[in-house]
Design a protein around this motif. Structure first.
Motif, PDB file in Angstrom:
ATOM      1  N   ALA A 171      40.966  10.429 -98.323  1.00 29.30           N
ATOM      2  CA  ALA A 171      41.184  10.732 -99.664  1.00 29.30           C
ATOM      3  C   ALA A 171      39.901  10.873-100.625  1.00 29.30           C
ATOM      4  CB  ALA A 171      42.015   9.999-100.300  1.00 29.30           C
ATOM      5  N   ALA A 172      39.158  10.067-100.465  1.00 26.99           N
ATOM      6  CA  ALA A 172      37.669   9.935-101.123  1.00 26.99           C
ATOM      7  C   ALA A 172      36.809  11.024-101.061  1.00 26.99           C
ATOM      8  CB  ALA A 172      37.040   8.620-101.015  1.00 26.99           C
ATOM      9  N   GLY A 173      36.652  11.476 -99.800  1.00 31.24           N
ATOM     10  CA  GLY A 173      35.875  12.624 -99.536  1.00 31.24           C
ATOM     11  C   GLY A 173      36.590  14.234 -99.502  1.00 31.24           C
ATOM     12  N   TYR A 174      37.798  14.096 -99.565  1.00 31.80           N
ATOM     13  CA  TYR A 174      38.600  15.629 -99.505  1.00 31.80           C
ATOM     14  C   TYR A 174      38.111  16.538-100.621  1.00 31.80           C
ATOM     15  CZ  TYR A 174      42.366  18.951 -99.341  1.00 31.80           C
ATOM     16  OH  TYR A 174      43.199  19.943 -99.373  1.00 31.80           O
ATOM     17  N   GLY A 175      38.089  16.103-101.451  1.00 31.10           N
ATOM     18  CA  GLY A 175      37.817  17.166-102.653  1.00 31.10           C
ATOM     19  C   GLY A 175      36.466  17.700-102.621  1.00 31.10           C
ATOM     20  N   ALA A 176      35.426  16.980-102.534  1.00 28.27           N
ATOM     21  CA  ALA A 176      34.014  17.379-102.292  1.00 28.27           C
ATOM     22  C   ALA A 176      33.918  18.293-101.067  1.00 28.27           C
ATOM     23  CB  ALA A 176      33.029  16.197-102.149  1.00 28.27           C
ATOM     24  N   ALA A 177      34.596  18.069-100.012  1.00 25.91           N
ATOM     25  CA  ALA A 177      34.383  18.430 -98.799  1.00 25.91           C
ATOM     26  C   ALA A 177      35.155  20.107 -98.876  1.00 25.91           C
ATOM     27  CB  ALA A 177      35.316  18.047 -97.746  1.00 25.91           C
ATOM     28  N   VAL A 178      36.245  19.922 -99.645  1.00 22.74           N
ATOM     29  CA  VAL A 178      36.904  21.445-100.054  1.00 22.74           C
ATOM     30  C   VAL A 178      36.249  22.185-100.876  1.00 22.74           C
ATOM     31  CG1 VAL A 178      38.984  22.380-101.134  1.00 22.74           C
ATOM     32  CG2 VAL A 178      39.385  20.459 -99.635  1.00 22.74           C
ATOM     33  N   ALA A 179      35.557  21.693-101.972  1.00 21.34           N
ATOM     34  CA  ALA A 179      34.688  22.493-102.712  1.00 21.34           C
ATOM     35  C   ALA A 179      33.407  23.167-101.964  1.00 21.34           C
ATOM     36  CB  ALA A 179      34.106  21.468-103.841  1.00 21.34           C
ATOM     37  N   ALA A 180      32.785  22.057-101.063  1.00 21.36           N
ATOM     38  CA  ALA A 180      31.771  22.625-100.349  1.00 21.36           C
ATOM     39  C   ALA A 180      32.169  23.748 -99.381  1.00 21.36           C
ATOM     40  CB  ALA A 180      31.354  21.318 -99.544  1.00 21.36           C
ATOM     41  N   ALA A 181      33.187  23.828 -98.952  1.00 27.01           N
ATOM     42  CA  ALA A 181      33.799  24.694 -97.862  1.00 27.01           C
ATOM     43  C   ALA A 181      34.208  26.088 -98.551  1.00 27.01           C
ATOM     44  CB  ALA A 181      35.068  24.045 -97.051  1.00 27.01           C
ATOM     45  N   GLY A 182      34.598  26.046 -99.962  1.00 22.53           N
ATOM     46  CA  GLY A 182      35.171  26.992-100.548  1.00 22.53           C
ATOM     47  C   GLY A 182      34.468  28.312-100.654  1.00 22.53           C
TER      48      GLY A 182
END
Length: 263
Positions: A171-182
């Motif tokens: 949950a803590a790393g999900y947002g940043a990982a999605v933004a990086a993959a965008g």
């Protein structure tokens, strides 16, 4: 004295010639190995590209099947992998989540209650996108402090593939990982389209070749060779191999004898 010097010179000259021949053979072998290494490097690069195309195709297929954007699939997979899970397990969890959403939409009280426990309401299930429900689900699970309750809800909503995964870390790393993959979403789709095109064209090629060789296939299908004939063929092949091995042994023996004579 002069005769001894002449013999010494002859021996030295013969030995030098033999050694030059051996050195030439070694250089030829080295060149062959160098070429072989280059071929291996090319094959490795080709294999890497092939695996990349297949990976992109699997991500795009999962996106098409679940309705979850590729960036969210990649981001979730990376977050799960970074917290004790695997990419395959993450993708299985996404498939299970979509099934759970469908079950809740079809009226399953068990699925509806499980979503409610993690903060996803019936209104959310009707109006939010799959990736929004995913985010609320993992955040809700991460916020549950009772380990047994969290494990039960996790199993109900995401299946067993994330067992042992640190969901707080996900949950803590999900947002940043999605933004990086965008930024790579278009590249993933392009690679997936390329893989689909390769597979489609390969299938067309196989179909065309099958049609082309049909006369030969018919001939081969009509051949009926007995077991005795195969045994005779195998014996002939083994005899030929043995003869070839004996010839190579004689050649190697002659080479060693030449070196001994030279020395």
């Amino acid at each position: 004295m002069a005769g001894e010097e002449t013999i010494a010179l002859n021996i030295t000259g013969n030995a030098s010639q033999v050694l030059r021949n051996i050195n030439g053979q070694i250089q030829t072998v080295n060149k062959s190995f160098s070429t072989f290494r280059n071929i291996l490097g090319t094959l490795a690069l080709g294999g890497f590209i092939t695996n990349t195309l297949r990976w992109a195709d699997s991500i795009q297929d999962l996106s098409n099947a679940t309705g979850i954007a590729t960036a969210n699939i990649v981001g979730f997979s990376q977050a799960v992998q970074a917290n004790g899970g695997s990419i395959e397990g993450a993708q299985q969890a996404l498939n299970r989540l979509v099934l759970s959403i469908g079950e809740a939409a079809d009226g399953s009280k068990t699925a509806q209650d499980a979503f409610r426990e993690v903060g996803v309401t019936l209104n959310d299930l009707s109006n939010l996108s799959e990736q929004q429900i995913l985010e609320k689900t993992i955040n809700g699970l991460a916020g549950i402090t009772d380990n047994a309750k969290r494990a039960t809800l996790q199993n109900d909503l995401l299946g067993k593939s994330l067992r042992g995964v640190n969901l707080q870390g996900v949950a803590a790393g999900y947002g940043a990982a999605v933004a990086a993959a965008g930024p790579y979403a278009d590249s993933i789709k392009a690679a997936a389209d390329a893989q689909d095109s390769l597979e489609r064209n390969l299938n067309n090629l196989i179909t065309a070749v099958t049609k082309l060789i049909q006369p030969l296939s018919d001939v081969v299908a009509g051949i009926n060779v007995s077991a005795d004939a195969f045994q005779s063929l195998i014996k002939a092949i083994l005899a030929a191999a043995a003869s070839f091995g004996a010839l190579k042994l004689l050649q190697n023996t002659k080479l060693l004898k030449d070196i001994g004579n030279a020395i």
